[in-house]
Design an enzyme around this catalytic site. Structure first.
Site, short mmCIF file in Angstrom:
data_model
loop_
_atom_site.label_atom_id
_atom_site.label_comp_id
_atom_site.label_asym_id
_atom_site.label_seq_id
_atom_site.Cartn_x
_atom_site.Cartn_y
_atom_site.Cartn_z
CG ASP A 86 40.60 46.89 51.15
OD1 ASP A 86 40.56 46.09 52.12
OD2 ASP A 86 41.64 47.16 50.53
CG ASP B 57 38.29 38.88 50.98
OD1 ASP B 57 39.12 37.98 50.79
OD2 ASP B 57 38.43 39.74 51.87
CD GLU C 204 41.56 37.43 53.03
OE1 GLU C 204 42.57 37.52 53.75
OE2 GLU C 204 40.86 38.40 52.66
#
Length: 249
Positions: free
Chosen positions: A55, A140, A142
């Site tokens: 990624d 995503d 986080e």
């Protein structure tokens, strides 16, 4: 005699301090060794996966996708957007390069907890809506900023995330993927019905929860990119899970 005893006592205290420091250093070295060993174990396990991937974002700079492919890379997730207004500066170049190389690819959006999911989805679609893609989009979520010191409310995290998942599923007609770290998952996502596939970052151990993508290291070094970041994230997918995240026509 008194002075002799006093000096002996001071000497012994110094010896004890030195021993304590040496013991502490030995513990730290042993701990660091175990850390390195666990990373090697994760890399060893991941080497048996059929599908090897990366990624990437602007941090990897200019990428030669053919060189990555020659090193066994068969899929990639490319950073597209972040929040409601940011588009990765290397998005178009990475899209063109991955597409021309024949590597399977998808795009990911970095979720902001300070911005409405609706405007974040608008940002994502404005950036990639005209692109072809092989894999379902990823979200995503986080730790970022000072979140570790000031953890956000769990209800807010789950509310923002599930709304983003729903918006992506409505747009693409399939479940998206949620990327997260092991610690973030344990604190916020464990046990939640998220309606998405999981992409787990655990660079030390094999993930214990269900997942379709595993990011097993963030310290890989490969040929084929020239950015400010010398490392590249490595990911794996089991062959049997690929169809789950392939974007249908």
């Amino acid at each position: 005699m008194f002075r002799t005893c006093l000096y002996a006592g001071v000497f012994m205290k110094r010896i004890i301090k030195i021993i304590a420091v040496l013991v502490a250093m030995a513990i730290l070295i042993a701990g660091f060794g175990k850390l390195l060993w666990s990373q090697k174990v994760a890399t060893f396990i991941a080497s048996y996966y059929e599908l090897q991937g990366v990624d990437v974002s602007h941090f990897q700079g200019d990428i030669d996708w053919e060189v990555l492919k020659d090193q066994g890379i068969s899929f990639a997730y490319i950073k597209a957007t972040e929040g409601s207004g940011h588009v990765d500066t290397r998005l178009d170049a990475n899209y063109q390069g991955a597409r021309e190389s024949g590597i399977l690819y998808g795009f990911y959006h970095f979720l902001s907890l300070e911005s409405a999911p609706e405007t974040q989805m608008e940002n994502f679609m404005a950036a990639v809506g005209e692109y072809e893609m092989d894999l379902v989009p990823a979200i995503d979520v986080e730790w970022y900023g000072n979140m570790r010191d000031n953890p956000p409310d769990k209800e807010n995290v789950l509310d923002t995330l599930t709304k983003m998942v729903s918006l992506m599923e409505d747009e693409f007609g399939q479940k998206p993927v949620i990327y997260t770290t092991q610690s973030f998952y344990n604190k916020y996502l464990k046990g939640a019905d998220l309606g998405a596939y999981m992409w787990i970052r655990n660079v030390y151990f094999y993930p214990v929860q269900d997942f379709v993508i595993w990011q097993y290291t963030d310290r890989a070094v490969m040929d084929g990119y020239t950015g400010q970041e010398k490392y590249i994230d490595r990911d794996v997918i089991k062959l049997e899970d690929l169809e789950k995240i392939r974007l249908k026509e």
